[in-house]
Structure formats: structure tokens, C-alpha cells
Design an enzyme around this catalytic site. Sequence first.
Site, PDB file in Angstrom:
ATOM      1  N   GLY A 141       0.842  -1.187   0.000  1.00 17.85           N
ATOM      2  CA  GLY A 141       0.000   0.000   0.000  1.00 17.85           C
ATOM      3  C   GLY A 141       0.876   1.234   0.000  1.00 17.85           C
TER       4      GLY A 141
ATOM      5  N   ASN B 202       1.093  -6.381   2.270  1.00 15.92           N
ATOM      6  CA  ASN B 202       1.953  -6.797   3.371  1.00 15.92           C
ATOM      7  C   ASN B 202       2.440  -5.621   4.204  1.00 15.92           C
ATOM      8  OD1 ASN B 202       1.724  -9.522   2.813  1.00 15.92           O
ATOM      9  ND2 ASN B 202       3.463  -9.540   1.422  1.00 15.92           N
ATOM     10  N   GLU B 203       2.766  -4.518   3.565  1.00 22.86           N
ATOM     11  CA  GLU B 203       3.144  -3.299   4.270  1.00 22.86           C
ATOM     12  C   GLU B 203       2.530  -2.098   3.568  1.00 22.86           C
ATOM     13  OE1 GLU B 203       5.954  -6.089   6.002  1.00 22.86           O
ATOM     14  OE2 GLU B 203       5.668  -5.626   3.893  1.00 22.86           O
ATOM     15  N   VAL B 204       2.455  -0.996   4.315  1.00 22.02           N
ATOM     16  CA  VAL B 204       2.013   0.272   3.749  1.00 22.02           C
ATOM     17  C   VAL B 204       3.149   1.280   3.903  1.00 22.02           C
ATOM     18  CG1 VAL B 204       0.308   2.137   3.830  1.00 22.02           C
ATOM     19  CG2 VAL B 204      -0.381  -0.207   4.378  1.00 22.02           C
TER      20      VAL B 204
ATOM     21  N   TYR C 178       2.561 -12.006   8.999  1.00 19.40           N
ATOM     22  CA  TYR C 178       2.253 -12.920   7.897  1.00 19.40           C
ATOM     23  C   TYR C 178       3.416 -13.896   7.747  1.00 19.40           C
ATOM     24  CZ  TYR C 178       5.044  -9.357   5.458  1.00 19.40           C
ATOM     25  OH  TYR C 178       6.033  -8.475   5.096  1.00 19.40           O
TER      26      TYR C 178
END
Length: 301
Positions: A23, A50-52, A225
Site C-alpha cells: 500500500g 503486506n506493508e504500507v 504474515y
Amino acid sequence: MKEYNFKKIDAFATEKSDGNPAGYILLDKLDDISESEMLQIAKELKGFVNEVGYVAKVGEREFDLRYYSSEREVDFCGHATIAILYDLIKSDNSLANIPTLTINTNKGILSVENRFKESDSVFIMSPKPQTKDTIINVGELANKLGIDKLKINTDLPISVINAGLSTLIVPITDLESILTIKANLDQLKEYCFSMEIDIIEVFTSNVREKINDYRTRVFAPTFGYIEDPATGSGNSAFGYYLINNNLWSTETLTIEQNGLIDNFNIVKLQKQIDENNNQRVCFGGGAITRIEGKYIINYMR
């Protein structure tokens, strides 16, 4: 209610693979969003990305960057950096002909090479590496990974190197063995915290396509995750591992990554000498924008 410019971008994707989703919130300045809001957005997007990454332009060719997973702030996220810088250069005409950009991260000031015209990619200089002396019980590690301990290649060292994230690097004997790893999230998370590491990267020189150099898989349970399908920071640590053990002789390394035999992602590594005459690892690739719009945070009265 607050709204932010948002994109979902898959880094390191190829014609045969989906890449690694990130993101991306574009801000006028990082102070426009609080740390609790950064974490809230990352939690809401768990399972979708998975990450922003949060980015703000602070100069003609300079950007501030922070990263969050659903669990916590991430000091450095390679795939999100590829996704964001690739998109910024692609969508901002003022950046198209600038050869080198600068990003400010929790792991220091890093350079970004614009290679759109040559290879439709960007290359990021990884943070300065740090090594950590750690005693690893091979049997315990094999058990946590769900693999026969004889499949861990003891002819090569197991090492901990931080090139953005503290990475336990584990050599595996062959491709079939690396693909059969099925780790348990909770067990591996507990193990990583006990060893004070962020991620585990397993590798083998046995590859699916001979034009490539290594196959890797990266497990990231401390970020909420089990597996990271394409990584910049983990593979940068792996690059330093290869340099330390005299296993990197070519100009560019091409890495297959994930647990799928044919539909793997591709990460490129190159060596570069920095301004202090230190050898650094750069990771590179492209990205595909999947979603673009507004991200809205609603507040209960």
C-alpha cells in the site's frame, strides 16, 4: 473523517508472477498523518497488502518515507520502496529525467537510481549492513521451518545480517527442499522474537531457470504474515552474505523468489561503491499499479 491519496502496487511482479503487494499513501508532508493512523491503515489492509509505505516530497529529488505492517512500524521495507519510487518516477514528469533520487528512512539516507529508460526499473541502495554473531541450533531451526535438518546445507554458514531488517540467512541443499518448507506462523514468530531477528531467508543455488543465480524464500512472521513473496531488504542482506563468503562473482545477480516452482518473482542485485568508498548492495525491479483512489479514515464521535 480524513482521506488520503492511495495506491496498491505489486513490486517485483513479472508476466508469470504476482509480485509483492504494497500500500502507498502520498502526503504533502509526513506530519499530515499520525503514527496511530499509519498503523490503523496497515491493520485495516492486513491480508490485502503486506506493508504500507507513507511518502512525502521534501525537495526537488528528495523524499521522506516510513513503513508499517499490521503489527508495527517497519524500519525499512524494500518492496514498498520499489513500488513507491517506481510509481513516483513513472507518474511525475518532473522526475523522469533525474538519474538519482534520495530517500530519508529510519535506516538512513539512501539513493535511488532511475533506470526507466534502460530497463523499466528502479534500483535502491540498501542500508549499511550490520552483522550479528548468533549461535544457531540447526535441529531447532529445521523443526521451526518444518524441514529435515539434513536439508540445511552445513557446508555454508548460517548468518544474521541486517540490511534494513535483521535477517537470518539459511542455506538449503536443493530447490525441491526449499519449496517443501511449510512453516507454522505462531511457532516461527516465537522463534524469531527469541532470536531477536525480523525475518528468515532461506536460499539455494539450485534454480528453476538456469539464467538465474539463486532461489530464495523469506518468512516474516514478526510482521503478521508467514511469507514475503519478493523482498528488497532480505535479498540485500543475502547479497552481503554472498560477498562475505566470496559467492558473488558476476555484475548482476538474478534471484527467483517465492515457494512456487514456475511462477516465481524476480529480484535483481548489484554492487555499488558509495561516497565513503564502501561496497553496498543495490536491489532493483519494477512494479505494477493495481488500484488507485482515496483511502478514508472514519472517526467515531
